[in-house]
Design an enzyme around this catalytic site. Structure first.
Site, short mmCIF file in Angstrom:
data_model
loop_
_atom_site.label_atom_id
_atom_site.label_comp_id
_atom_site.label_asym_id
_atom_site.label_seq_id
_atom_site.Cartn_x
_atom_site.Cartn_y
_atom_site.Cartn_z
N ASP A 85 -35.21 -6.98 -32.85
CA ASP A 85 -36.23 -5.97 -33.14
C ASP A 85 -36.19 -5.68 -34.64
O ASP A 85 -35.41 -6.29 -35.37
CB ASP A 85 -35.97 -4.68 -32.34
CG ASP A 85 -34.69 -3.98 -32.76
OD1 ASP A 85 -33.96 -4.50 -33.65
OD2 ASP A 85 -34.40 -2.90 -32.23
N ASP A 123 -35.83 -2.33 -37.20
CA ASP A 123 -35.52 -0.89 -37.19
C ASP A 123 -35.92 -0.27 -38.52
O ASP A 123 -35.60 -0.81 -39.58
CB ASP A 123 -34.00 -0.70 -36.97
CG ASP A 123 -33.49 -1.46 -35.77
OD1 ASP A 123 -33.77 -1.03 -34.65
OD2 ASP A 123 -32.85 -2.53 -35.95
N ASP A 175 -38.47 -0.20 -33.87
CA ASP A 175 -37.94 1.16 -33.70
C ASP A 175 -38.24 1.95 -34.96
O ASP A 175 -37.91 1.51 -36.06
CB ASP A 175 -36.41 1.13 -33.51
CG ASP A 175 -36.02 0.62 -32.14
OD1 ASP A 175 -36.89 0.51 -31.27
OD2 ASP A 175 -34.81 0.33 -31.96
#
Ligand code: DCT
Ligand code: MG
Length: 512
Positions: free
Chosen positions: A341, A343, A436
């Protein structure tokens, strides 16, 4: 924000708030008059040096910008005594015996104590002082296993892992214990993997691990077998284990953790196809998105994709808050070139906090058709709350776990787009990316940055170190000194390390 420029931007922001600029800070009272410090910039960099000089001056130390005649203590980081000597010669200093040449650990010990500490044990390779330069120049300091700390925050671990065949096996073992919710055995293998990632040589004999921390019997058995057989039969057994294989598949879906996997496994389900076929299962909104974008999400995020998303996030955030600081954290800040992912930390250095910022950002993406999924979590932070003692506790920041639509570059263009490629309307020309976003108040930014940069193991060990070695409690919001019963403020990661009496570890050295 890229990792090299981050601290510089931070200083600029501080200046705007009317704080002392590092280069202008000559108005602190000198409390300790007998020592005059000079900090060497070589291998340290200007930003860190400026920060450390400012820190020391604030604490009442006299620090010189130049190597003047009044200097009594030279502080160096990552330099051997010979390198310092060499540098001094370049500065036309012939008599180096008039200085104490000290390692940075002396400096951090002073900062922690708030006064000069005895320098005796911190001298840089004192024993080499009288040796002629030519015989020692090629000398490589030997590796001393018993000096390796059990805490990864006291080791510098880059991505250059020379013991991958061992650490891969350990990570399989650890994951299997995680699936069995056996935290103790899981951590045992994660800690061992972290120690071997740090080693500056590949392990080829059992003698190589003698004296190292975190090498329990279970770990040693695996190492011994890999040395002798080339592979670990235990790790191989795990890879072929039915339960492990199912859990591995289940947890690869966004929104599915060990608890859900356990439930599905007990129901007799074994593969993702069986899960998808079972219409009686009630999936959460997150899991539905996880299945919907499964292929995209299991294929890793590249650095180029991370850069494209960074641009998008920065542009959108700055539409609403031009002064906002947007920083990429997680694995990409540690120098990784792929991740699962991306962040981001977002903070507003100005006086005003905007609780609506994150909502405005995702609403705009929704309107633009770029938001595939969003789980918004509101802040649960309570002012003056003590840091959490739970090492793996989730923090209390407002955040959003999102899936964004990233359009792929057009054939004739290498840049990523945030709008549709009309030429290829029927083909899927985008990729779903997990992002995120974490919003932090400015005064907690340094703690949030340290926590969200990871690695997870590095963060766990920082907290463990704070608790057991310093009687302090650290989390992503704050550091609390239990003995003094005070919160320790920090405007940068460097200051947090100094509060903990630790040498600074760069983000790319936190790959524990
Ligand atoms: N973290 C945290 N609190 C959370 C989740 C994560 O403090 N609730 C920290 C630990 C590491 C860092 O944030 C980033 O987490 P991940 O994205 O899970 O890890 P990563 O190191 O970025 O690895 P990956 O490449 O897999 O994303
Ligand atoms: Mg990450």
């Amino acid at each position: 924000m890229d990792r090299i420029r981050a601290p510089a931007v931070f200083f600029q922001r501080k200046k705007q708030k009317g704080m002392n600029s590092p280069s202008l800070s000559c108005n602190y009272e000198v409390k300790f008059k007998t020592i005059v410090i000079f900090i060497m910039q070589r291998k340290m960099g200007m930003t860190r040096r400026t920060f450390l000089m400012e820190l020391a001056r604030r604490k009442g130390f006299r620090v010189e910008n130049e190597l003047s005649d009044s200097v009594t203590h030279i502080v160096a980081e990552n330099n051997s005594y010979l390198e310092v000597l060499d540098w001094l010669r370049g500065q036309a200093v012939s008599d180096s015996s008039r200085f104490e040449v000290l390692d940075i650990s002396w400096f951090t010990a002073c900062m922690e104590a708030g006064r000069p500490v005895d320098s005796e044990t911190y001298h840089l390779m004192e024993q080499d002082r009288s040796a002629p330069l030519n015989t020692l120049e090629s000398e490589v300091p030997s590796f001393i296993a018993s000096n390796v700390s059990q805490y990864s925050c006291q080791r510098k671990t880059t991505l250059n892992n020379l013991n991958k065949k061992f650490t891969d096996a350990f990570e399989i073992m650890a994951e299997n214990y995680e699936f069995k919710e056996n935290e103790i055995f899981c951590l045992e293998f994660l800690r061992a993997a972290s120690v071997l990632k740090f080693l500056p040589f590949p392990v080829t004999r059992m003698k190589d691990i003698q004296g190292l921390p975190c090498m329990g019997d279970r770990v040693r058995d695996v190492i011994e077998e890999i040395i002798e057989e080339g592979e670990s039969s235990r790790a191989k057994e795990v890879l072929n284990d039915e339960r492990y294989k199912s859990f591995k598949q289940f947890t690869s879906v966004f929104g599915v953790g060990v608890k859900t996997s356990e439930k599905w496994y007990r129901m007799g389900l074994r593969t993702l196809e069986e899960i998808k076929a079972d219409k009686t299962l009630k999936l959460s909104k997150m899991q539905k998105a996880g299945f919907l974008y499964y292929e995209d999400l299991v294929s890793c995020v590249s650095k180029a994709e991370a850069d494209a998303v960074t641009l998008l996030v920065k542009n959108t955030v700055c539409t609403f808050l031009p002064d906002a600081l947007v920083t990429i954290t997680g694995g990409f800040r540690r120098g990784k070139t792929i991740g699962h992912d991306i962040d981001f930390l977002i903070t507003n250095p100005g006086p005003r906090e905007d609780d609506e910022l994150l909502h405005k950002v995702v609403d705009l993406w929704k309107k633009q058709g770029l938001l595939l999924y969003c789980d918004m979590i509101e802040s649960t932070f309570v002012k003056e709350q003590l840091p959490s003692r739970r090492v793996d506790a989730m923090d209390n920041f407002q955040k959003c776990f999102a899936i964004l639509k990233l359009y792929q570059p057009r054939e004739d263009d290498s840049s990523y787009n945030t709008s549709k490629n009309f030429d290829f309307a029927e083909v899927k020309d985008w990729k779903a990316i997990r992002v995120d976003l974490v919003i932090t108040p400015f005064e907690q930014y340094a703690y949030a940055l340290l926590g969200w940069t990871g690695s997870r193991q590095f963060g766990r060990d920082l907290r463990r170190y704070a608790t057991h070695e310093k009687k302090m409690i650290l989390d992503n919001h704050a550091l609390y000194d239990r003995r003094k019963r005070i919160f320790l403020k920090a405007g940068s990661e460097e200051e947090i390390f100094a509060h903990l009496g630790l040498d600074y570890v760069e983000p790319w050295e936190r790959n524990a």
